[in-house]
Design an enzyme around this catalytic site. Structure first.
Site, short mmCIF file in Angstrom:
data_model
loop_
_atom_site.label_atom_id
_atom_site.label_comp_id
_atom_site.label_asym_id
_atom_site.label_seq_id
_atom_site.Cartn_x
_atom_site.Cartn_y
_atom_site.Cartn_z
CE LYS A 13 13.67 1.49 9.57
NZ LYS A 13 12.22 0.74 9.57
NE ARG A 88 10.59 5.87 5.21
CZ ARG A 88 10.80 5.75 6.47
NH1 ARG A 88 11.84 6.40 7.25
NH2 ARG A 88 9.91 5.02 7.07
NE ARG A 122 5.50 1.52 16.07
CZ ARG A 122 6.61 1.66 15.11
NH1 ARG A 122 7.72 1.54 14.98
NH2 ARG A 122 5.88 1.76 13.97
NE ARG A 155 4.91 5.15 14.43
CZ ARG A 155 6.22 5.30 13.93
NH1 ARG A 155 7.26 4.67 14.33
NH2 ARG A 155 6.22 4.91 12.46
NE ARG A 166 4.55 2.86 8.73
CZ ARG A 166 4.44 2.53 9.89
NH1 ARG A 166 3.63 2.24 10.80
NH2 ARG A 166 5.64 2.47 10.46
P1 AP5 Z 1 10.53 -0.59 15.88
O1 AP5 Z 1 12.22 -0.69 16.39
O2 AP5 Z 1 9.85 0.65 16.12
O3 AP5 Z 1 10.76 -0.65 14.29
P2 AP5 Z 1 11.13 0.25 13.18
O4 AP5 Z 1 12.09 -0.47 12.11
O5 AP5 Z 1 11.90 1.34 13.71
O6 AP5 Z 1 9.91 0.65 12.62
P3 AP5 Z 1 9.26 1.96 12.19
O7 AP5 Z 1 7.77 1.81 12.01
O8 AP5 Z 1 9.63 3.21 13.31
O9 AP5 Z 1 9.82 2.54 10.99
P4 AP5 Z 1 9.37 3.30 10.09
O10 AP5 Z 1 10.44 3.27 8.94
O11 AP5 Z 1 8.12 3.20 9.17
O12 AP5 Z 1 8.92 4.56 10.60
P5 AP5 Z 1 9.70 5.98 10.88
O13 AP5 Z 1 9.30 6.44 12.30
O14 AP5 Z 1 11.09 6.01 10.25
O15 AP5 Z 1 9.92 -1.98 16.12
C1 AP5 Z 1 8.53 -2.15 15.79
C2 AP5 Z 1 7.86 -3.11 16.98
O16 AP5 Z 1 8.43 -4.48 16.97
C3 AP5 Z 1 7.93 -2.62 18.29
O17 AP5 Z 1 6.86 -2.57 18.97
C4 AP5 Z 1 9.08 -3.34 19.00
O18 AP5 Z 1 9.22 -3.47 20.50
C5 AP5 Z 1 9.22 -4.77 18.33
N1 AP5 Z 1 10.40 -5.14 18.01
C6 AP5 Z 1 11.54 -4.61 17.48
N2 AP5 Z 1 12.54 -5.48 17.49
C7 AP5 Z 1 11.91 -6.78 17.84
C8 AP5 Z 1 12.39 -7.99 17.77
N3 AP5 Z 1 13.58 -8.23 17.50
N4 AP5 Z 1 11.56 -9.05 18.24
C9 AP5 Z 1 10.26 -8.74 18.54
N5 AP5 Z 1 9.77 -7.74 18.64
C10 AP5 Z 1 10.41 -6.48 18.16
O19 AP5 Z 1 8.89 6.92 9.79
C11 AP5 Z 1 7.57 7.34 10.23
C12 AP5 Z 1 7.33 8.19 9.00
O20 AP5 Z 1 7.77 9.44 8.87
C13 AP5 Z 1 7.16 7.61 7.51
O21 AP5 Z 1 5.93 6.93 7.21
C14 AP5 Z 1 7.27 8.89 6.48
O22 AP5 Z 1 6.06 9.61 6.57
C15 AP5 Z 1 8.17 9.99 7.32
N6 AP5 Z 1 9.50 9.73 7.01
C16 AP5 Z 1 10.44 9.51 7.87
N7 AP5 Z 1 11.49 9.26 7.27
C17 AP5 Z 1 11.46 9.67 6.08
C18 AP5 Z 1 12.14 9.84 5.05
N8 AP5 Z 1 13.56 9.68 4.89
N9 AP5 Z 1 11.65 10.27 3.74
C19 AP5 Z 1 10.26 10.74 3.72
N10 AP5 Z 1 9.60 10.55 4.87
C20 AP5 Z 1 10.11 10.03 5.98
#
Ligand code: AP5
Length: 208
Positions: A13, A88, A122, A155, A166
């Site tokens: 994402k 979420r 990552r 991270r 997660r």
């Molecule tokens: P990346 O693009 O980083 O993936 P992502 O989907 O953004 O993954 P996240 O882990 O950031 O999502 P998340 O939803 O768990 O965490 P968030 O930060 O929102 O890609 C991942 C890896 O793959 C990278 O190394 C990239 O280079 C590689 N990659 C990407 N695309 C690729 C492709 N096509 N081919 C090959 N490689 C690829 O949330 C973190 C925490 O914050 C949560 O756990 C929670 O505690 C809190 N939080 C956030 N939002 C909320 C909410 N709405 N409510 C409550 N708590 C929340």
């Protein structure tokens, strides 16, 4: 364009949002990035959520909703936005419906095995949030951000136990949003297993 990016952790994402924001000229609003910025700056919010993020649990709805409500009031979001990682939960989705309408909800679909491979490789730049992968998107110099020259970090929630949690939290709390938005006619499903450029163009095409 008002978009929500939905999908399991590691589906890409953030990677696709970083590209799509240039295509559409709209801000990329990631709740994960906002929380991490608060943790880095050791704000009151940051201290409150630090251990929650490290464990891979969800921050309470009222805290997250209030943060997003404030962010969406900022001028740059008036013409559209990409919301990444919000909503979420059903409660967050209901609250969002009271704040704004949406054009589409993009669901990035990816299998668990690939998710774990992506998350465990990552790396990111702490100050800019720029995302790398040790195999799929390595920096020019190992372990160093291409632009700032800072050392890359892993991270806390990309450790094995937090990844597992997660994924469970995603299934229990976030996956129900797929049917929620499908029933509203907003859901667009994208195969996230291809290269980032292929995923981006599939998404742009689906938006047309
Ligand atoms: P990346 O693009 O980083 O993936 P992502 O989907 O953004 O993954 P996240 O882990 O950031 O999502 P998340 O939803 O768990 O965490 P968030 O930060 O929102 O890609 C991942 C890896 O793959 C990278 O190394 C990239 O280079 C590689 N990659 C990407 N695309 C690729 C492709 N096509 N081919 C090959 N490689 C690829 O949330 C973190 C925490 O914050 C949560 O756990 C929670 O505690 C809190 N939080 C956030 N939002 C909320 C909410 N709405 N409510 C409550 N708590 C929340």
């Amino acid at each position: 364009m008002k978009l929500v990016f939905l999908g399991p952790p590691g589906a890409g994402k953030g990677t696709i949002a970083a590209k799509a924001k240039t295509v559409y000229g709209i801000p990329h609003i990631s709740t994960g990035d906002l929380f991490r910025e608060n943790i880095r700056n050791q704000t009151e919010l940051g201290r409150k959520v630090q251990s929650i993020l490290a464990a891979g649990d969800l921050v309470p709805d009222e805290v997250t909703i209030a943060m997003v409500r404030e962010r969406l009031k900022q001028e740059d979001a008036a013409g559209g936005f990409i919301l990444d990682g919000f909503p979420r939960t059903i409660a967050q989705a209901d609250a969002l419906a009271g704040m704004t309408d949406l054009d589409s909800v993009v669901d990035f679909v990816l299998d668990n095995e690939t998710i774990v491979r992506r998350l465990s490789g990552r790396r990111m730049c702490r100050s800019t949030g720029r995302i790398y992968h040790i195999l799929y998107n390595p920096p020019k110099v190992e372990g160093i951000d291409d632009e700032t020259g800072e050392p890359l970090i892993q991270r806390d929630d990309d450790k094995e136990e937090a990844i597992r949690n997660r994924l469970e939290v995603y299934e229990a709390s976030t996956a129900p949003l797929i049917d929620y938005y499908r029933s509203k006619g907003l859901l667009v499903e994208i195969d996230a297993s291809k290269s980032p450029d292929e995923v981006l163009s599939a998404m742009v095409k689906a938006m047309e």
